[in-house]
Every structure is written in structure tokens, then in C-alpha cells.
Design an enzyme around this catalytic site. Structure first.
Site, PDB file in Angstrom:
ATOM      1  N   ARG B  16      48.743  23.182  74.302  1.00 28.27           N
ATOM      2  CA  ARG B  16      48.468  24.689  73.768  1.00 28.27           C
ATOM      3  C   ARG B  16      48.414  24.001  71.957  1.00 28.27           C
ATOM      4  NH1 ARG B  16      50.333  27.311  68.637  1.00 28.27           N
ATOM      5  NH2 ARG B  16      51.852  26.985  69.151  1.00 28.27           N
ATOM      6  N   ASP B  17      49.192  24.376  71.206  1.00 27.21           N
ATOM      7  CA  ASP B  17      48.384  23.719  69.577  1.00 27.21           C
ATOM      8  C   ASP B  17      47.137  22.769  69.278  1.00 27.21           C
ATOM      9  OD1 ASP B  17      48.712  24.582  66.701  1.00 27.21           O
ATOM     10  OD2 ASP B  17      50.362  23.611  66.883  1.00 27.21           O
ATOM     11  N   HIS B 208      57.694  21.117  63.218  1.00 29.20           N
ATOM     12  CA  HIS B 208      56.731  20.699  63.332  1.00 29.20           C
ATOM     13  C   HIS B 208      55.194  20.701  62.829  1.00 29.20           C
ATOM     14  CE1 HIS B 208      53.169  22.916  66.429  1.00 29.20           C
ATOM     15  NE2 HIS B 208      52.738  22.962  65.173  1.00 29.20           N
ATOM     16  N   HIS B 210      51.903  18.652  61.507  1.00 28.15           N
ATOM     17  CA  HIS B 210      50.985  18.872  61.525  1.00 28.15           C
ATOM     18  C   HIS B 210      50.481  17.359  60.152  1.00 28.15           C
ATOM     19  CE1 HIS B 210      49.041  22.174  63.299  1.00 28.15           C
ATOM     20  NE2 HIS B 210      50.531  22.513  63.098  1.00 28.15           N
ATOM     21  N   CYS B 241      41.955  21.377  62.161  1.00 25.17           N
ATOM     22  CA  CYS B 241      42.819  22.669  61.541  1.00 25.17           C
ATOM     23  C   CYS B 241      42.096  23.641  61.004  1.00 25.17           C
ATOM     24  CB  CYS B 241      42.841  21.741  60.078  1.00 25.17           C
ATOM     25  SG  CYS B 241      43.738  22.826  58.787  1.00 25.17           S
ATOM     26  N   ASN B 250      48.038  18.419  64.787  1.00 19.86           N
ATOM     27  CA  ASN B 250      49.115  18.431  64.665  1.00 19.86           C
ATOM     28  C   ASN B 250      49.774  16.886  64.495  1.00 19.86           C
ATOM     29  OD1 ASN B 250      48.429  20.704  66.264  1.00 19.86           O
ATOM     30  ND2 ASN B 250      51.315  20.705  66.590  1.00 19.86           N
TER      31      ASN B 250
END
Lengths: 301, 301
Positions: B16-17, B208, B210, B241, B250
Site C-alpha cells: 500500500r504505502d 510509522h 519514513h 517521497c 518508508n
């Protein structure tokens, strides 16, 4: 995190530890221009080359020429790697403030890297340290594979201590402890520093991390929590891993500065100058350097 | 470091991310094969897609199809990002164990990302949470820009707390605090967690990070020293990003596992399976992923 240092001293090792693993030849004039940029970045120590036989490190075959041509900023201490008395003589002739001697905490790594046992390396290093001190120079002792050896596995803190004892006995001013293969995690840093700090003042200890598995910034944080305030780093994260050609090298000066300045720790170094010097050498090498902060800044929209 | 957790739970957010920022289209069959590999890696939570309108996230336009075709490992909790009730309905139909709702701690970021003010976002999210709970699902609340906003700068911990209070009031099971632009340093993590831990049990907090500036592993170390034992990460460091197309996304699951397993912390995840799944998606995307550990393993000689 009240125990963090207020000031951290960075030694820029990009021109030596960074470039030595690169296959692309950087012209002497470009090396000189680049080191001159670094000399104006606010950094207080630069390792500008190595006087190891060019047969082993062809990328730095122009060490003497570089030493003679670079600008000397009186606020910067210039060092070079020297393997023996012959290398020291060349370094003294080219101009150094500090000689860096080196050996491994691991017997097998020392044997493969220097072609001698640890015991057979001591007298050579002792002579270099003695002559460098006689010439009025500072001496740093690099000890490599202080956490893990690619051949032997885990290295115990007392094996590192044994080598450091000899180096200090011979007269080095300080010791740089190298995570040569970039494998350490923070608990290993903790264990080693707990041993080292019982023997030596924190001012004498420099930590030298490679970011091969992305652990370097966390290891620097841990080191600072033990009072360490001297680190080696390489501009842009320049410098590969001889055991994995596509992997990262030294921890990037850019990322270290992002951390330190974000924590409110002074370094005296200007990030924009580091950025500029990073882009310069990245352009000459024709490839993106591994620093995360550099990649961010270079592509920010 | 006696206060480190013994077990850490990773949520794999790569599908997903990670994928949502990629320009390269990954075929549905490849997504399914890849998520199935992740399902067998030992990871306990996978965010497998997003039900945000494909107009905004074209890379995940096949969310429903993916949800219907992936293998369901009974030991894995499958989640998806849902922006509103319509998205939730699609997600429930495709199959989820957990719905992830999202908003920003920063007013401006929320406005630019969701096209609504924070106050106008609450009722929508409240309804999604209510209906997801009625359907018997867990709900995670993602709060983004919890440290810095690309538009507003520093975000105070109490602004994050204010949003979390609402989300918990509406019924989320836990909160994932996002360093959306990967800008935080460990002292910021410390400040935010000191506030958050006065209000919520550590089990309710997921961090979470990055790795945009290379700080993520150090921030995870700091979080663990505050008792946090749940982290989101993305396989291979997949995911860019939006503010810097060439920058890292991430934090990489591979690097997180290297850290955790090196520290002796259990995760239940097999590194070789993660490696395999990383190489699979790296090959499909046709580019090297940012994970340092992956780059090392992929090129080790």
C-alpha cells in the site's frame, strides 16, 4: 536525552576511505578542487588521501601530488593513511598534520588486509608512530573489524582492547574504532563502549561506522549516549564495501549532520557547503551517492 | 538497553504505502503473487492495498481484484486504507480484517491531502470507524505529519494528541503515528512519545517512519526505548517521497529486521522470505530499492 554532547567533531574521510573503493578515476585537479571545497565547509579534520602502495589502492595513486596542491586551511587538520615508514616519509613530504596508522582487531582480517599477523604488524606500526611523533605530528590508530569480522564473525571487546593498549603504548593520540563491514547494531556498540570507557577517556575514542545495513545513524546515537563526540564520516556516503560492490560505504557526512543539527548539537560545519561538495563528486563519479539526505535535497521539488 | 521489548510486531505496508507512490504499473497477478509471498514470510499484518479513488492512486486501481485474489493466511491480519464509507464498502467486499483510516495532525497537510479541514474530516472518519466496527473489523487510525509538516513546519505533540483523542473517541483500536516526510530526529520522537504515553498504553501506539533522511532506524531505536513495540515498514524500503521523487520512502522491513534480530528481539519473520519478496518486486519495478541490507545481500560476493 540530556546526556548528548553539545559539540561533535567530524573527521571527513571521503577523500580517503570514500574514494579508495571507487573504480572511477578522479583527476588530480578534481580531487584538489573537491578537497578545497571540503576545507571551506567548516569541518576541522580531513583525511585527504592514503600513502598505501598504489598497487593496492589505484584510485589514490596521486596522493603526493594531491598533498602538494591542496589549499591548507589553518583551521583544518589534514591527515593521511600511512601503512609503514616509507608511506610516512611520503606523507610528511606531501604535508600532513596527522598520520593515521591502521590494523585489525581480527587476526584473519589483519592477515588478509595487511598480509601480516597482528603480532608481526605491531613493530611496523610502532616505528611509524615513533617517527611521526618525532616529526611533531599527531597520530590516530584505526582499529578495524571491532564488532564483526567477515572471516571470523563476532570480535570480543577484549580483543579490541588488546590492540588499543598496544597502540596507546606506542604513542597514538587517539583511536578510531571501525565497524568495517557495517554490521553492528546498537547493543554491540554499547558492549564495546562499556569496555573501552573503563580504560580510556571519551576524548580518545572516535567511532567509525559504515552504513552497509543502514545501522550507522542509530549506532552514532548510541555512541553519543555513551559520551562519544568524535566520528568519522564520508561526504555523500561515498565509499563502497569490498565484500558487496553495490552496497553502501561509510556513513554519510550529510546524514550525520542532519542528525546532529536536528538534535541541536554543534559541529561548525555548513550543510550547504557539504551539499555542494557532494554534488561535485557525485557528478565526477557519474552516479548517485548513497546518502539519504543528499538524495532528498538533490531531488526535492 | 535492558528496556528494549522482547517481541516487535511489524506491519508490512509495502503493497500500500510502498506501491502507491510508484509510477511503474505492477500487474494484478504480480501484486497477488508478491502479497502471497509476504503472507508466507511470518509477518502478522499486511496492508495490502488502498481503496482511495484510483484517480488519486492509479498504482492501486486494482484494489478490489487484488483483495479477491490474494491467499488469506489465517495467521495474518489483512488491512486496507479507506478514505470514506464508499471505500470501506469496497474494502469489506474485497475482504479485510482491519480498516485503516487516515488524517493529518497538520491542518494544511490535511487540507492538501484530503481536501478538507481537520474539523470537516472528523465526521467522515467517525462514520467509517462506526461502520467498520459494526462489521466486526479492527480499525487503525493513521495520523500523518506528527513531527513536521512540509507546509507548516514543526507540529506540537498536543496537536497530535488532539487528533488522537478524537480517533480513540470514535473507536479506533490503535493509532499509527506517521513521520510522513521522514524528517524527525530521535529527540522529536522522545518529545512526542513522552506526551502520548501519558495518555495511551504503549500497545495502542504504532510508529510509522519514513527514511527520507536516513533517520528511521535511529528513531525506531528511540521508540523502543520508550516501550513501543509496533512498527510499520515497507519491504525493500519501497515507496518514494511525493516531495522528492528520488528520495527514500518508508523504512525498509529488511533494515528493521536486521536491527531487531541483531538486538535479539523476536519478530516471527523470516529474513530470507523478505529478501525473496524484495527481489521479486525490485525486478518488477526494474530499479534498485533503497534498503541498505537488501543492497548488501543482493551484491555480496
Amino acid at each position: 536525552m540530556s546526556n548528548l554532547p553539545q559539540y561533535v567533531q567530524i573527521k571527513e574521510v571521503g577523500p580517503r576511505d570514500g574514494l579508495q573503493n571507487e573504480k572511477t578515476w578522479i583527476d588530480t585537479a578534481d580531487k584538489v578542487a573537491w578537497i578545497n571545497m571540503l576545507s571551506e565547509s567548516g569541518v576541522k579534520e580531513i583525511e585527504y588521501t592514503s600513502f598505501v602502495n598504489p598497487k593496492w589502492i589505484p584510485a589514490l595513486a596521486d596522493a603526493r601530488e594531491v598533498g602538494k596542491r591542496i589549499m591548507r586551511n589553518p583551521d583544518v587538520s589534514y591527515s593521511a593513511l600511512v601503512p609503514n615508514v616509507k608511506g610516512l616519509d611520503l606523507a610528511l613530504e606531501a604535508g600532513i598534520d596527522r598520520a593515521s596508522v591502521f590494523m585489525s582487531a581480527s587476526e584473519t582480517h589483519n592477515l588478509k588486509n595487511i598480509n601480516k599477523s597482528i603480532d608481526d604488524t605491531y613493530p611496523i606500526i610502532k616505528q611509524v608512530i615513533h617517527q611521526a611523533k618525532q616529526a611533531g605530528k599527531f597520530v590516530t590508530g584505526y582499529v578495524s573489524t571491532v564488532f564483526d569480522c567477515p572471516h571470523e564473525g563476532k570480535i570480543a571487546p577484549n580483543e579490541v582492547h588488546r590492540v588499543c593498549e598496544k597502540l596507546f603504548e606506542y604513542g597514538v593520540d587517539d583511536i578510531s574504532l571501525g565497524d568495517t563491514i557495517g554490521s553492528a547494531v546498537p547493543t554491540q556498540v554499547e558492549q564495546l563502549l562499556e569496555t573501552m570507557m573503563t580504560y580510556y577517556p571519551k576524548e580518545k575514542i572516535i567511532m567509525h561506522f559504515h552504513d552497509t545495513r543502514g545501522m550507522a545513524i542509530a549506532n552514532i546515537m548510541t555512541s553519543m549516549q555513551y559520551g562519544i563526540h568524535r566520528f568519522d564520516s564520508s561526504i555523500g556516503g561515498l565509499g563502497g564495501c569490498p565484500y558487496a560492490p553495490g552496497a553502501s560505504g561509510n556513513v554519510a557526512t550529510n546524514d550525520v549532520l542532519y542528525l546532529l543539527h536536528g538534535l541541536g548539537i554543534h559541529t561548525g560545519i555548513y550543510e550547504d557547503k557539504v551539499q555542494e561538495a557532494s554534488l561535485f563528486i557525485q557528478d565526477k563519479l557519474g552516479k548517485a551517492l548513497p546518502s539519504r539526505s543528499l538524495a532528498y535535497l538533490a531531488s526535492a521539488i
